[in-house]
Design a protein around this motif. Structure first.
Motif, PDB file in Angstrom:
ATOM      1  N   TYR A   1      44.690  -3.511 -63.005  1.00 56.16           N
ATOM      2  CA  TYR A   1      44.956  -3.723 -64.432  1.00 56.16           C
ATOM      3  C   TYR A   1      46.201  -2.992 -64.938  1.00 56.16           C
ATOM      4  N   ASN A   2      46.926  -2.322 -64.045  1.00 53.66           N
ATOM      5  CA  ASN A   2      48.201  -1.680 -64.382  1.00 53.66           C
ATOM      6  C   ASN A   2      48.085  -0.661 -65.517  1.00 53.66           C
ATOM      7  N   VAL A   3      46.985   0.079 -65.527  1.00 54.58           N
ATOM      8  CA  VAL A   3      46.787   1.176 -66.480  1.00 54.58           C
ATOM      9  C   VAL A   3      46.671   2.469 -65.693  1.00 54.58           C
ATOM     10  N   ALA A   4      47.459   3.463 -66.073  1.00 51.24           N
ATOM     11  CA  ALA A   4      47.441   4.760 -65.393  1.00 51.24           C
ATOM     12  C   ALA A   4      46.616   5.764 -66.183  1.00 51.24           C
ATOM     13  N   VAL A   5      45.676   6.431 -65.495  1.00 51.50           N
ATOM     14  CA  VAL A   5      44.914   7.545 -66.045  1.00 51.50           C
ATOM     15  C   VAL A   5      44.997   8.685 -65.029  1.00 51.50           C
ATOM     16  N   LEU A   6      44.381   9.814 -65.330  1.00 51.89           N
ATOM     17  CA  LEU A   6      44.465  10.973 -64.446  1.00 51.89           C
ATOM     18  C   LEU A   6      43.068  11.375 -63.980  1.00 51.89           C
ATOM     19  N   PRO A   7      42.846  11.513 -62.667  1.00 51.73           N
ATOM     20  CA  PRO A   7      41.526  11.952 -62.186  1.00 51.73           C
ATOM     21  C   PRO A   7      41.160  13.324 -62.747  1.00 51.73           C
ATOM     22  N   GLY A   8      39.965  13.439 -63.274  1.00 48.56           N
ATOM     23  CA  GLY A   8      39.530  14.706 -63.857  1.00 48.56           C
ATOM     24  C   GLY A   8      39.444  15.839 -62.860  1.00 48.56           C
ATOM     25  N   SER A   9      39.122  15.520 -61.606  1.00 55.39           N
ATOM     26  CA  SER A   9      39.004  16.574 -60.606  1.00 55.39           C
ATOM     27  C   SER A   9      40.335  17.247 -60.332  1.00 55.39           C
ATOM     28  N   TYR A  10      41.454  16.587 -60.657  1.00 56.88           N
ATOM     29  CA  TYR A  10      42.775  17.181 -60.460  1.00 56.88           C
ATOM     30  C   TYR A  10      43.069  18.255 -61.504  1.00 56.88           C
ATOM     31  N   LEU A  11      42.284  18.283 -62.557  1.00 55.17           N
ATOM     32  CA  LEU A  11      42.490  19.241 -63.641  1.00 55.17           C
ATOM     33  C   LEU A  11      41.534  20.417 -63.564  1.00 55.17           C
ATOM     34  N   ALA A  12      40.764  20.514 -62.489  1.00 51.31           N
ATOM     35  CA  ALA A  12      39.755  21.557 -62.369  1.00 51.31           C
ATOM     36  C   ALA A  12      39.713  22.081 -60.947  1.00 51.31           C
ATOM     37  N   ARG A  13      38.943  23.145 -60.759  1.00 50.68           N
ATOM     38  CA  ARG A  13      38.717  23.722 -59.437  1.00 50.68           C
ATOM     39  C   ARG A  13      37.213  23.822 -59.215  1.00 50.68           C
ATOM     40  N   GLU A  14      36.811  23.796 -57.958  1.00 49.48           N
ATOM     41  CA  GLU A  14      35.397  24.005 -57.667  1.00 49.48           C
ATOM     42  C   GLU A  14      35.026  25.446 -57.972  1.00 49.48           C
ATOM     43  N   ALA A  15      34.001  25.613 -58.780  1.00 50.50           N
ATOM     44  CA  ALA A  15      33.503  26.938 -59.149  1.00 50.50           C
ATOM     45  C   ALA A  15      32.002  26.833 -59.346  1.00 50.50           C
ATOM     46  N   GLN A  16      31.280  27.856 -58.937  1.00 48.11           N
ATOM     47  CA  GLN A  16      29.822  27.832 -58.972  1.00 48.11           C
ATOM     48  C   GLN A  16      29.266  26.572 -58.304  1.00 48.11           C
ATOM     49  N   GLY A  17      29.976  26.106 -57.255  1.00 49.65           N
ATOM     50  CA  GLY A  17      29.489  24.996 -56.460  1.00 49.65           C
ATOM     51  C   GLY A  17      29.805  23.615 -56.982  1.00 49.65           C
ATOM     52  N   VAL A  18      30.530  23.519 -58.107  1.00 43.15           N
ATOM     53  CA  VAL A  18      30.848  22.203 -58.655  1.00 43.15           C
ATOM     54  C   VAL A  18      32.291  22.174 -59.144  1.00 43.15           C
ATOM     55  N   ASN A  19      32.864  20.969 -59.156  1.00 43.28           N
ATOM     56  CA  ASN A  19      34.132  20.747 -59.836  1.00 43.28           C
ATOM     57  C   ASN A  19      33.796  20.049 -61.155  1.00 43.28           C
ATOM     58  N   PRO A  20      33.947  20.725 -62.306  1.00 41.81           N
ATOM     59  CA  PRO A  20      33.500  20.137 -63.573  1.00 41.81           C
ATOM     60  C   PRO A  20      34.336  18.954 -64.044  1.00 41.81           C
ATOM     61  N   GLY A  21      35.433  18.662 -63.356  1.00 39.79           N
ATOM     62  CA  GLY A  21      36.208  17.475 -63.696  1.00 39.79           C
ATOM     63  C   GLY A  21      35.863  16.281 -62.836  1.00 39.79           C
ATOM     64  N   SER A  22      35.060  16.509 -61.805  1.00 45.39           N
ATOM     65  CA  SER A  22      34.732  15.437 -60.874  1.00 45.39           C
ATOM     66  C   SER A  22      33.981  14.313 -61.584  1.00 45.39           C
ATOM     67  N   GLY A  23      34.366  13.081 -61.258  1.00 44.16           N
ATOM     68  CA  GLY A  23      33.679  11.932 -61.850  1.00 44.16           C
ATOM     69  C   GLY A  23      34.162  11.575 -63.239  1.00 44.16           C
TER      70      GLY A  23
END
Length: 415
Positions: free
Chosen positions: A365-387
């Motif tokens: 669909y030629n729309v660019a967005v940014l993956p949330g996981s790229y804006l976070a780090r894994e901490a306490q066992g999770v990446n809060p930007g994942s998904g």
């Protein structure tokens, strides 16, 4: 080479380029970018005129502390916006945009010789976060500890998950309110807790407020609470160990001017000025005078805010019934959850859910967005930007609505 450079991680947009390398956006559709948080509204004519009218100043070296007229304009804006009276000479310092100042402040505050028995000094950052926080901390010789955002609490950072032993070695806390990418605004009670921690352990709070003028609600309490404002309401009139950072980039649509200011604790401002004198960070005279014009005018900010309000009012309903997304407190991002039913396709492609969504949305669909996981780090066992994906509603109203309709079509077609 400085060995600390090897600790830096690739910037989110570098990772995005790697993810989408070789992906050809659907040629039948014009490209729309919601990926980069760069304002696209026109720069007001009066700011451009003030800039061109000030080109005679190019023959002079600027003072690092800035011209008195600029500091006074910044102080007057703080008075109008927050009802606070600051000393323009000692509590305000112009900077070349908040990004540069965020990085430089860490170099002033961090003492890398301290807390060696505990692994060195600590910088605490929200998670997800603006990656300058992390880079500034690492290059100052500190380690970074991340406070995950909590979706159940409107994406507020879970400062309570940081143990007391970590606070004891903390020298700097980055706060972003309104948040990037979540748009969450910190309430007064949260500020009170952070001030209490700062008093107990002596760390500096850097309050990144570059999105403070983009909000959507009406009324006396609609504008986001600022860090200095919270301090004053809690009787901390000296703004002890607190620095607020703000910018004209989003407020006035002038990211290319690189203009902002810091304000707060006079002792910190004095040390920061000393550092910047050697760093060579003085703002150009023409930029200073255009900045005076921008800070002294509020009408263009109201018009800018109305444009963002219209975009969010029209875009959010289009997406809300196909993905988990809601109007943020403030800022110009939508922080949207990718439907979990796409997890098998993502796994088959060897990608995370948000990476798969980003790549396929661009291809189909030629729309660019940014993956949330790229804006976070894994901490306490999770990446809060994942998904999740971040959508910057910076393009024009019609483009943003068109992008939302394409995203909706993509989700429905891929179901």
């Amino acid at each position: 080479m400085n060995p600390l450079l090897s600790s830096l991680q690739p910037y989110p947009f570098e990772r995005l380029r790697g993810l989408t390398k070789g992906v050809q956006g659907n040629p039948a559709l014009s490209p729309i970018s919601l990926g980069i948080g760069e304002p696209k509204h026109p720069t007001p004519d009066f700011i451009k005129q003030a800039l061109t009218d000030s080109l005679d100043g190019l023959a002079s070296y600027p003072a690092t502390a800035g011209e008195p007229a600029l500091r006074e304009a910044c102080a007057a804006w703080v008075q109008r916006r927050y009802g606070l009276s600051l000393d323009a000479a000692t509590q305000i310092l112009p900077v070349n945009g908040s990004r540069e100042a965020l990085f430089a402040l860490a170099q002033v505050v961090i003492d890398p010789t301290m807390h060696r028995e505990a692994g060195g000094p600590t910088v605490v950052s929200p998670n997800p976060f603006y990656q300058i926080y992390e880079g500034a901390a690492l290059l100052s010789g500190a380690r970074v500890v991340y406070a995950n955002s909590d979706p159940a609490r409107n994406f507020a950072a879970d400062w309570g998950a940081i143990p007391e032993s970590t606070w004891a070695t903390t020298q700097l806390l980055f706060v972003c309110s309104p948040g990037n990418p979540t748009g969450a605004v910190m309430p007064l009670d949260e500020w009170r807790k952070l001030f209490e921690l700062s008093d107990r352990h002596g760390f500096v709070i850097a309050s990144d407020e570059c999105y403070s003028e983009i909000y959507f609600r009406e009324g006396a309490d609609a504008a986001p609470l600022g860090g200095l404002q919270a301090a004053a309401q809690l009787g901390r009139s000296d703004f002890r160990n607190l620095i607020m950072l703000t910018s004209l980039s989003k407020r006035s649509n002038v990211p290319g001017m690189r203009s902002g200011f810091v304000a707060g604790d006079a002792a910190l401002i004095k040390a920061f000025l000393l550092y910047r004198t050697y760093h060579g960070s003085a703002m150009g005279p023409a930029i200073q005078r255009a900045s005076v014009a921008a800070w002294n005018d509020e009408a263009h900010v109201v018009e800018n805010r109305a444009l963002y309000r219209e975009k969010f009012e029209r875009v959010t309903p289009v997406l809300a019934d196909v993905m988990d997304v809601a109007l943020p407190d403030a800022g110009f991002y939508l922080w949207a959850a990718v439907p979990e039913r796409f997890a098998p396709q993502a796994a088959a492609a060897g990608l995370s859910l948000d990476e798969w969504f980003t790549r396929e949305l661009l291809a189909q669909y030629n729309v660019a967005v940014l993956p949330g996981s790229y804006l976070a780090r894994e901490a306490q066992g999770v990446n809060p930007g994942s998904g999740r994906v971040r959508m910057a509603l910076v393009a024009g109203v019609d483009e943003c609505v068109e992008a939302a309709q394409r995203i909706r079509s993509f989700i429905q077609a891929a179901a």
